[in-house]
Enzyme design. Structure first.
Site, PDB file in Angstrom:
ATOM      1  N   ARG A  62       0.862  -1.190   0.000  1.00 56.03           N
ATOM      2  CA  ARG A  62       0.000   0.000   0.000  1.00 56.03           C
ATOM      3  C   ARG A  62       0.898   1.240   0.000  1.00 56.03           C
ATOM      4  NH1 ARG A  62      -2.997   2.633   5.059  1.00 56.03           N
ATOM      5  NH2 ARG A  62      -3.764   4.435   3.928  1.00 56.03           N
ATOM      6  N   ASN A 116      -8.238   1.066   9.551  1.00 58.71           N
ATOM      7  CA  ASN A 116      -6.970   1.209  10.281  1.00 58.71           C
ATOM      8  C   ASN A 116      -7.261   0.972  11.754  1.00 58.71           C
ATOM      9  OD1 ASN A 116      -5.753   1.968   7.917  1.00 58.71           O
ATOM     10  ND2 ASN A 116      -5.263   4.065   8.557  1.00 58.71           N
TER      11      ASN A 116
HETATM   12  C1  NOJ Z   1      -2.451   6.141  11.004  1.00 61.54           C
HETATM   13  C2  NOJ Z   1      -1.854   6.923   9.883  1.00 61.54           C
HETATM   14  O1  NOJ Z   1      -2.585   6.644   8.720  1.00 61.54           O
HETATM   15  C3  NOJ Z   1      -0.387   6.610   9.650  1.00 61.54           C
HETATM   16  O2  NOJ Z   1       0.104   7.550   8.756  1.00 61.54           O
HETATM   17  C4  NOJ Z   1       0.389   6.599  10.954  1.00 61.54           C
HETATM   18  O3  NOJ Z   1       1.752   6.303  10.737  1.00 61.54           O
HETATM   19  C5  NOJ Z   1      -0.238   5.587  11.882  1.00 61.54           C
HETATM   20  N1  NOJ Z   1      -1.614   5.960  12.139  1.00 61.54           N
HETATM   21  C6  NOJ Z   1       0.480   5.449  13.214  1.00 61.54           C
HETATM   22  O4  NOJ Z   1       0.288   6.570  13.979  1.00 61.54           O
END
Ligand code: NOJ
Length: 504
Positions: A101, A329
């Site tokens: 990704r 996420n």
């Molecule tokens: C979510 C974010 O999309 C990503 O860029 C970040 O590194 C991670 N969280 C960890 O904080």
């Protein structure tokens, strides 16, 4: 005597086989589950002003308010992936992963924000990167927007301006046209929840506008419109030829009840954080619970109308159904309750909800305290998504743990072992339709306002050396074994570390 000896042997054998069963249960990675790893443009590329790239909100933020970054660092060079992408692809290949990704820097492709003038060198970089992945048998998944829009657009209001939905769609179309023939999965926007609350509601990350919850809600409102427009455009003009899948990524934590059986606080936290974006897409409109609560809080504050903007019936219909998968996420979980006294929240993002969230201090944490190891919260969340949205295909687009660097990253291995096991359990036992699992992240990178102090990478990057040399960590070999066997491998343990958390 003989009888009791035989019984003892029987006990030992049955105990051993049940232990083995435990260890083996939910270990096999099913054929329908693809495994990949991810990165984002600003966090890794560097080359911030190379080959006609425009200034992004992150370039602007780190250069103008450097004290907002914990170690006053920036992503000017970051992991230098703009120059080292071929090395990175070699490493992804060594890991044996199914996909990678990556995200596109809007300002690298459209330096002045407008689709009228495409920066050929900028788009060429992404062609090269994607071609290199494909030549090595690695599928590219492309995030169109991971928080780094051109500063010129921010100067016109950024996500506070509804026109951003049109500008975003024009940018997305450039990517469909250019990259769509090679890319079969596009993510429109990464984590509206975090960017809107921390970048527009607050000051933690770029653009740091400090507009409070009303600003954050407006940002989310415009992002949902932008996402839906970009999704619909793909359907009208590109889907039949390119046949790709599109979705948006929600940031969702697990919300476990502080008091067993008391589910309303968890439900409320879920709807405010995750449902805010996901409900509009998978069900239609904002969650009722959120609409009523924000209206009530707004009334109590003397506002003439709710600070949560309203969608017209046309927009509700237009946004509903605009995802081919649920992009998720997930990092950690919280205990949730309705407080009896004033709210002492771990997160201002939930202030309007009236719930209080906290971490149990006994839960093991990564180097940042909000990243606790609570795998069962992940199971809770996956089952919640299944029941809430009629079991959609779920692409886990990020999952990871920060530490303070170093090559012996036992804790990262433990975290992924427990979290991936939880995913396998949710798939095999509970029938959750998880189709992708993405480790976060390939490299040590610029971790937004935390700078370089906290690392997520399976590969260490020497950030003080101009060569930005890459060195695989212990987790790299563990992951190689997982992929080679397509079987979850037990964690590698340092002599002093326990296999389990309190919450396994
Ligand atoms: C979510 C974010 O999309 C990503 O860029 C970040 O590194 C991670 N969280 C960890 O904080």
């Amino acid at each position: 005597m003989e009888k009791s000896f035989i019984f003892l042997i029987f006990l030992v054998l049955t105990h051993r086989s049940s232990m083995q069963e435990d260890d083996n249960a939910y270990s096999k990675i099913p054929a329908g589950l693809k495994i990949g790893i991810g990165e984002a443009s600003y966090q890794t590329e560097g080359a911030w002003n190379i080959s006609n790239k425009g200034e992004s909100i992150w370039d602007n933020f780190v250069h103008n308010v450097p004290w907002k970054i914990d170690d006053q660092s920036n992503g000017d060079t970051a992991s230098d992936s703009y120059y080292k992408y071929k090395d990175d692809v070699k490493l992804i290949k060594m890991l044996g992963l199914d996909y990678h990704r990556l995200s596109i820097s809007w300002a690298r492709v459209l330096p002045n924000g407008s689709a009228d003038s495409i920066n050929q060198e900028g788009i060429q970089y992404y062609h090269n990167f994607i071609d290199e992945l494909l030549a090595n048998g690695i599928e590219p998944i492309v995030t169109i927007y991971h928080w780094d829009h051109p500063q010129v657009l921010e100067d016109m209001g950024g996500w506070m301006n509804e026109s951003m939905a049109t500008w975003f769609t024009e940018y997305a179309e450039v990517l469909y046209r250019e990259l769509g023939p090679k890319v079969k999965v596009f993510v429109t926007i990464n984590e509206p929840q975090i960017l809107c609350f921390q970048g527009y509601g607050g000051t933690l990350i770029a653009p740091g506008r400090n507009l409070g919850p009303a600003g954050a809600y407006t940002c989310g409102h415009n992002m949902l419109k932008a996402h839906a427009k970009a999704y619909r455009l793909y359907g009208e003009k590109y889907r039949s030829a390119q046949n790709g899948k599109l979705g948006i990524i929600s940031h969702c934590s697990g919300f476990l009840p502080e008091t067993e059986g008391e589910t309303l606080p968890s439900e409320t936290a879920y709807q405010f954080r995750c449902g805010w974006i996901s409900h509009a897409i998978f069900v239609g409109d904002y969650p009722q619970l959120m609409k009523s609560k924000v209206a009530e809080v707004s009334r109590n504050e003397g506002l003439s109308e709710s600070r949560l903007p309203k969608f017209s019936p046309e927009w509700i219909r237009y946004i509903n159904g605009t995802a081919d998968f649920f992009g998720l996420n997930h990092y950690s979980s919280y205990l949730v309750s309705f407080p009896t006294t004033t709210i002492q929240n771990d997160s201002f993002m939930l202030d309007d909800s009236g719930v209080s969230i906290r971490s149990d201090p006994r839960w093991e944490a990564g180097s940042l305290k909000r990243f606790r190891i609570i795998p069962e919260g992940f199971g809770w969340l996956l089952r919640k998504i299944k029941s809430e949205y009629n079991n959609p295909p779920v692409y886990i687009t990020e999952n990871g743990l920060p530490d303070n660097g170093g090559l012996q990253d036992y804790q990262r291995i433990k975290y992924h072992y427990l979290y991936l096991k939880e995913v396998l359990r949710a798939v095999q036992r509970d029938g959750c339709n998880v189709q992708r699992y993405t480790f976060w992240s390939l490299l040590d990178h610029f971790e937004w306002n935390s700078g370089y102090r906290h690392t997520f990478g399976f590969i260490n990057v020497n950030m003080t050396s101009p060569g930005r040399e890459r060195t695989p960590k212990l987790s790299f070999s563990w992951l190689q074994n997982v992929m080679r066997t397509r079987q979850l491998q037990p964690p590698i343990l340092p002599p002093s570390v326990n296999t389990t958390t309190n919450h396994q």
